[in-house]
Design a protein around this motif. Sequence first.
Motif, mmCIF file in Angstrom:
data_model
loop_
_atom_site.group_PDB
_atom_site.id
_atom_site.type_symbol
_atom_site.label_atom_id
_atom_site.label_comp_id
_atom_site.label_asym_id
_atom_site.label_seq_id
_atom_site.Cartn_x
_atom_site.Cartn_y
_atom_site.Cartn_z
ATOM 1 N N THR A 1 0.854 -1.192 0.000
ATOM 2 C CA THR A 1 0.000 0.000 0.000
ATOM 3 C C THR A 1 0.885 1.234 0.000
ATOM 4 N N ILE A 2 0.583 2.165 -0.881
ATOM 5 C CA ILE A 2 1.419 3.347 -1.098
ATOM 6 C C ILE A 2 0.661 4.602 -0.676
ATOM 7 N N GLN A 3 1.352 5.544 -0.039
ATOM 8 C CA GLN A 3 0.755 6.852 0.246
ATOM 9 C C GLN A 3 1.586 7.943 -0.417
ATOM 10 N N LEU A 4 0.932 8.757 -1.238
ATOM 11 C CA LEU A 4 1.605 9.876 -1.897
ATOM 12 C C LEU A 4 1.748 11.023 -0.904
ATOM 13 N N LEU A 5 2.981 11.521 -0.768
ATOM 14 C CA LEU A 5 3.242 12.561 0.229
ATOM 15 C C LEU A 5 3.571 13.918 -0.366
ATOM 16 N N GLY A 6 4.064 13.961 -1.577
ATOM 17 C CA GLY A 6 4.459 15.262 -2.135
ATOM 18 C C GLY A 6 4.755 15.166 -3.615
ATOM 19 N N ARG A 7 5.008 16.316 -4.209
ATOM 20 C CA ARG A 7 5.264 16.401 -5.642
ATOM 21 C C ARG A 7 6.318 17.461 -5.905
ATOM 22 N N ARG A 8 6.931 17.361 -7.056
ATOM 23 C CA ARG A 8 7.903 18.358 -7.507
ATOM 24 C C ARG A 8 7.823 18.432 -9.028
ATOM 25 N N PHE A 9 7.573 19.634 -9.569
ATOM 26 C CA PHE A 9 7.445 19.819 -11.008
ATOM 27 C C PHE A 9 8.499 20.796 -11.512
ATOM 28 N N GLU A 10 8.959 20.556 -12.733
ATOM 29 C CA GLU A 10 9.801 21.514 -13.452
ATOM 30 C C GLU A 10 9.086 21.857 -14.751
ATOM 31 N N ILE A 11 8.911 23.150 -15.037
ATOM 32 C CA ILE A 11 8.236 23.564 -16.268
ATOM 33 C C ILE A 11 8.997 24.722 -16.888
ATOM 34 N N GLN A 12 9.184 24.640 -18.195
ATOM 35 C CA GLN A 12 9.919 25.665 -18.943
ATOM 36 C C GLN A 12 9.122 26.053 -20.170
ATOM 37 N N THR A 13 8.765 27.320 -20.284
ATOM 38 C CA THR A 13 8.076 27.790 -21.479
ATOM 39 C C THR A 13 9.080 28.042 -22.592
ATOM 40 N N ARG B 1 6.642 12.035 -4.558
ATOM 41 C CA ARG B 1 7.265 11.351 -3.424
ATOM 42 C C ARG B 1 6.212 10.500 -2.707
ATOM 43 N N TYR B 2 6.640 9.322 -2.246
ATOM 44 C CA TYR B 2 5.680 8.441 -1.578
ATOM 45 C C TYR B 2 6.373 7.608 -0.501
ATOM 46 N N VAL B 3 5.547 6.958 0.309
ATOM 47 C CA VAL B 3 6.044 6.049 1.328
ATOM 48 C C VAL B 3 5.254 4.748 1.224
ATOM 49 N N PRO C 1 4.196 11.259 11.237
ATOM 50 C CA PRO C 1 4.685 12.638 11.084
ATOM 51 C C PRO C 1 6.140 12.699 10.629
ATOM 52 N N GLU C 2 6.936 11.742 11.105
ATOM 53 C CA GLU C 2 8.343 11.721 10.695
ATOM 54 C C GLU C 2 8.477 11.413 9.209
ATOM 55 N N GLN C 3 7.648 10.495 8.709
ATOM 56 C CA GLN C 3 7.690 10.172 7.281
ATOM 57 C C GLN C 3 7.222 11.349 6.432
ATOM 58 N N VAL C 4 6.173 12.030 6.911
ATOM 59 C CA VAL C 4 5.692 13.222 6.192
ATOM 60 C C VAL C 4 6.763 14.297 6.184
ATOM 61 N N GLU C 5 7.392 14.503 7.339
ATOM 62 C CA GLU C 5 8.448 15.512 7.434
ATOM 63 C C GLU C 5 9.599 15.192 6.490
ATOM 64 N N ALA C 6 9.928 13.902 6.368
ATOM 65 C CA ALA C 6 11.034 13.496 5.498
ATOM 66 C C ALA C 6 10.643 13.514 4.025
ATOM 67 N N GLY C 7 9.354 13.590 3.748
ATOM 68 C CA GLY C 7 8.905 13.633 2.359
ATOM 69 C C GLY C 7 8.839 12.274 1.699
#
Length: 468
Positions: A152-164, A218-220, A231-237
């Motif tokens: 079972t996976i929990q999504l914790l965060g995202r990171r995007f790069e965009i260039q016009t 990012r996921y755990v 909370p520690e996992q969320v903090e670590a991303g």
Amino acid sequence: RERAKELLGKLPETPESRTSSMDKAIDAAREEVKNIRRKQLGRGGSASGSSADNAITGSTSDEDKPKSGADKAREAAAAEASGGRPRLPGDRDVTLGELDPSTKVESSSSTVTGPLNVEVTSTYNKEQSDPPMRKHCFQYTIRITNNSPTDTIQLLGRRFEIQTVGSSMKDVVSGEGVTGRQPILKPGEVFEYTSTAPLSVRPIGTTIIAARMRGEYRYVTLTEGQDTATPEQVEAGGDASSELGTFHFIFPDEQRVQPFRPVEDDDDEDEDEDEDDVALTAESTPAATPATPLKKTPSAQPASTLPGDEDMKTGDLRITPKDASDTVTDEVRVGVSSSYRPERSDSAQEKHCFAYNIRITNESSQSIQLVSRRFEIQTIGSVNKDVVQGPGVTGRQPILKPGESFEYTSTAPLSVRPMLEKTPVVARMQGEYNFVQLADDGSTPISSTPLQAKLGEFHFILPSMDVA
């Protein structure tokens, strides 16, 4: 002490050492900045996917509760410390608007990383676009599938790069969660959301794309019996990431630029087609005020000639050649750099194509408007210079407020026989841009007599690999 009070909302305790006191205050301020940045990540989201929209456009939602003076001071310090939105050097092909033929220009991607499959599709949103104002809105849908048969996976965060297209930098946006949530995916489950990307960009004739985007989630992996991330996992991303593969926002046919070629130029005999060869790239950041469009007439007058420089006639150059220049005239800076385009050249046919990037920056205290240009170019061995002039720049007459820049890239296809035994230079170019200063309203010319911003002398130089 006053600076520490501004950052902390109170005076620090005074120890025996003044240096120690200031060090503690600065350390405390830094921690406050870090905490504020952590809290700000992931704000502005909603279940409809608008957080992804905010991530692309750079907008954030205001907090409902009022902020104290100390909070405002801390946030100001955080903004100052972060330097605003994080940015990275952009991909050169997107900056130039000239994608390599081997590059897959697709509006979608599907990437499997570990247990997750991240798919994305994008389309043009005509209803939310305003092309005359260079506002082009795209809609994209993300589908994340947990392919693991057991985890079972929990999504914790995202990171995007965009260039016009035309921009020299990528915007980097990261935050906690996805659409304001941290969804949990059991084996085989799917999480899907749709968001919009309103872009400020102008179509150019050398590519069909408006922007390039990639990223990661990012996921755990939750352990047996674990309902949600600690909370520690969320903090670590999280402990792993899954890639959002590269895809492109692609202009529809009706928004793409059709390069203009006057009928009399069909024989392609002129050595320099100037920026009228192709439509060019959008403004750099910050974007210039929307430019005044010109009538659809040939943007450059037929080339005239002038006596050429003697050293270019003989190939015995009087100066060390440079493929770039940077010149300031009347507080207007004009920078140029050039590069060889082997894929559009044919040395056996004595055809050599170069790209050159122009960046015009208003360093004065009042707005200006570019009204016309004039270029001189002389190929090696030629007794004359060709002169090309015309109204505007790339078919427009852009207005630049103080500090703003206008940037574009063009090509110079040259028919020339190199003198490689003497020099790798095949042409020399220089010129000027005419501009008028504007009144405080930003649109009324102060004088009808234009000033000139010099385009400093530079050379089109064959790379060493071509010298044989």
